[in-house]
Design an enzyme around this catalytic site. Structure first.
Site, PDB file in Angstrom:
ATOM      1  N   ASN A  84      -0.512  41.584  54.186  1.00 21.94           N
ATOM      2  CA  ASN A  84      -0.671  42.860  54.901  1.00 21.94           C
ATOM      3  C   ASN A  84       0.225  43.876  54.194  1.00 21.94           C
ATOM      4  O   ASN A  84       1.444  43.817  54.326  1.00 21.94           O
ATOM      5  CB  ASN A  84      -0.236  42.671  56.370  1.00 21.94           C
ATOM      6  CG  ASN A  84      -0.200  43.976  57.139  1.00 21.94           C
ATOM      7  OD1 ASN A  84      -0.699  45.006  56.671  1.00 21.94           O
ATOM      8  ND2 ASN A  84       0.392  43.934  58.326  1.00 21.94           N
ATOM      9  N   LYS A 106       0.507  46.967  54.716  1.00 20.48           N
ATOM     10  CA  LYS A 106       0.954  48.050  55.629  1.00 20.48           C
ATOM     11  C   LYS A 106       0.784  49.415  54.934  1.00 20.48           C
ATOM     12  O   LYS A 106      -0.162  49.579  54.170  1.00 20.48           O
ATOM     13  CB  LYS A 106       2.395  47.798  56.059  1.00 20.48           C
ATOM     14  CG  LYS A 106       2.596  46.391  56.604  1.00 20.48           C
ATOM     15  CD  LYS A 106       3.908  46.214  57.290  1.00 20.48           C
ATOM     16  CE  LYS A 106       4.034  44.783  57.759  1.00 20.48           C
ATOM     17  NZ  LYS A 106       5.178  44.550  58.595  1.00 20.48           N
ATOM     18  N   HIS A 151      -1.805  44.406  65.632  1.00 17.74           N
ATOM     19  CA  HIS A 151      -0.489  44.185  65.009  1.00 17.74           C
ATOM     20  C   HIS A 151       0.594  44.854  65.856  1.00 17.74           C
ATOM     21  O   HIS A 151       0.374  45.928  66.419  1.00 17.74           O
ATOM     22  CB  HIS A 151      -0.487  44.761  63.585  1.00 17.74           C
ATOM     23  CG  HIS A 151       0.694  44.324  62.792  1.00 17.74           C
ATOM     24  ND1 HIS A 151       1.931  44.892  62.953  1.00 17.74           N
ATOM     25  CD2 HIS A 151       0.845  43.351  61.866  1.00 17.74           C
ATOM     26  CE1 HIS A 151       2.788  44.285  62.146  1.00 17.74           C
ATOM     27  NE2 HIS A 151       2.154  43.351  61.467  1.00 17.74           N
ATOM     28  N   GLU A 205       3.105  46.514  65.127  1.00 19.77           N
ATOM     29  CA  GLU A 205       3.482  47.880  64.731  1.00 19.77           C
ATOM     30  C   GLU A 205       2.494  48.898  65.309  1.00 19.77           C
ATOM     31  O   GLU A 205       2.873  50.018  65.651  1.00 19.77           O
ATOM     32  CB  GLU A 205       3.588  47.967  63.201  1.00 19.77           C
ATOM     33  CG  GLU A 205       4.855  47.274  62.724  1.00 19.77           C
ATOM     34  CD  GLU A 205       4.830  46.774  61.299  1.00 19.77           C
ATOM     35  OE1 GLU A 205       3.905  47.117  60.542  1.00 19.77           O
ATOM     36  OE2 GLU A 205       5.761  46.013  60.950  1.00 19.77           O
ATOM     37  N   GLU A 255       2.917  36.351  65.582  1.00 23.41           N
ATOM     38  CA  GLU A 255       3.986  37.025  64.860  1.00 23.41           C
ATOM     39  C   GLU A 255       5.065  37.477  65.842  1.00 23.41           C
ATOM     40  O   GLU A 255       4.946  38.557  66.450  1.00 23.41           O
ATOM     41  CB  GLU A 255       3.441  38.263  64.150  1.00 23.41           C
ATOM     42  CG  GLU A 255       2.343  37.983  63.164  1.00 23.41           C
ATOM     43  CD  GLU A 255       2.227  39.109  62.146  1.00 23.41           C
ATOM     44  OE1 GLU A 255       2.443  38.851  60.970  1.00 23.41           O
ATOM     45  OE2 GLU A 255       1.968  40.254  62.547  1.00 23.41           O
ATOM     46  N   GLY A 265       9.746  41.521  59.209  1.00 22.60           N
ATOM     47  CA  GLY A 265      10.515  42.386  58.313  1.00 22.60           C
ATOM     48  C   GLY A 265      12.017  42.289  58.505  1.00 22.60           C
ATOM     49  O   GLY A 265      12.768  43.117  57.991  1.00 22.60           O
ATOM     50  N   SER A 267       8.470  37.294  58.206  1.00 25.70           N
ATOM     51  CA  SER A 267       9.401  36.982  57.112  1.00 25.70           C
ATOM     52  C   SER A 267       9.059  35.681  56.379  1.00 25.70           C
ATOM     53  O   SER A 267       9.955  34.935  55.995  1.00 25.70           O
ATOM     54  CB  SER A 267      10.844  36.957  57.633  1.00 25.70           C
ATOM     55  OG  SER A 267      11.200  38.237  58.133  1.00 25.70           O
TER      56      SER A 267
END
Ligand code: PEP
Length: 253
Positions: free
Chosen positions: A10, A12, A93, A95, A164, A170, A210
């Site tokens: 991904n 992003k 996702h 985010e 996730e 991250g 990660s």
């Protein structure tokens, strides 16, 4: 991992045309690691170009609009993604749930549009650190999934779930393999209930948060982990391919 492991990058909001050389390198190398299924989700602006480069890897998108083409300035429909060469779309996702306040209902509507356009889906779920510390992680994730899973007949065939934990995205922190195994088992139970065991078995459950070449082997050999959704480490061909190699060399692969 019982099935062919699925390793998805991904990107992003990263990548200009200069990144096409990374996509090319991933694609050429992926041909040597056929035991893994490899794909990348670049930003919208690169989907068509990556699709043209890719002979082996799958290309997908990171989001879509929940409806047909029309008067929605700045949005991208699932039809447009398919036309640009996308074969799948990542939806839900964390985010997007946070930055754009996406609800399970909206995500479900996006899934239905994407399925109608012929795309495969990677549906993301995951808890905050607050929920995990309160001992509510499993309950939260199962409710999140139950509310967004597609109800359309045959949807499971084109569905992948990505677990996730938000606190592992991250941050360099990963969940323990014990925690990953427990959550993936719980998710499998929900999929069994929703689609029946035989159909549920077709749905891969990816882990994301990660994942790197150094921890990929251990994570990918955890029960019920069918692959990885990879953010930061997918931005260079070298580190992404390290994960692909780990997947294709994993004992069960
Ligand atoms: C992601 O955002 O999907 C992700 C897993 O990111 P990272 O690998 O950078 O934690």
């Amino acid at each position: 991992m019982a099935e062919r492991p699925y390793i998805v990058g991904n990107w992003k909001m990263n990548g200009t045309r200069a990144m096409l050389s990374e996509a090319r390198a991933i694609d050429r190398a992926a041909q040597r690691y056929m035991k893994a299924e490899v794909a990348v989700a670049p930003p919208y602006t690169l989907i068509h170009a990556v699709h043209r480069e890719a002979e082996q890897i799958g290309v997908g998108a990171q989001d879509c609009f929940p409806g047909e083409d029309g008067a929605h300035t700045g949005d991208i429909s699932a039809n447009m993604l398919a036309d640009a060469g996308a074969k799948f779309v990542i939806l839900g996702h964390s985010e997007r749930r946070m930055d754009h306040r996406e609800t399970n209902k909206l995500i479900n509507a996006k899934i239905e549009s994407a399925l109608e356009a012929g795309l495969r889906i990677i549906l993301c779920c995951g808890e905050s650190l607050e929920k995990r510390d309160a001992g509510e992680a499993e309950d939260f994730v199962l409710k999140q999934l139950a509310a967004s899973l597609p109800k359309i007949e045959d949807a499971a065939e084109r569905l992948t779930v990505a677990y996730e934990p938000i606190w592992a995205i991250g941050t360099g922190r990963t969940a323990t393999t014990k925690d990953i195994a427990a959550m993936h088992k719980a998710i499998r139970g929900l999929l069994d209930e929703a689609y029946g065991e035989e159909t549920s078995a077709e749905v891969r459950i990816l882990y994301g948060g990660s994942v790197k070449p150094e921890n990929a082997r251990e994570i990918l050999s955890t029960p019920e982990v069918g692959g990885a959704l990879v953010g930061g480490a997918s931005l260079s061909a070298e580190s992404f391919l390290g994960i692909v190699v780990a997947a294709s060399e994993s004992e069960d692969a």
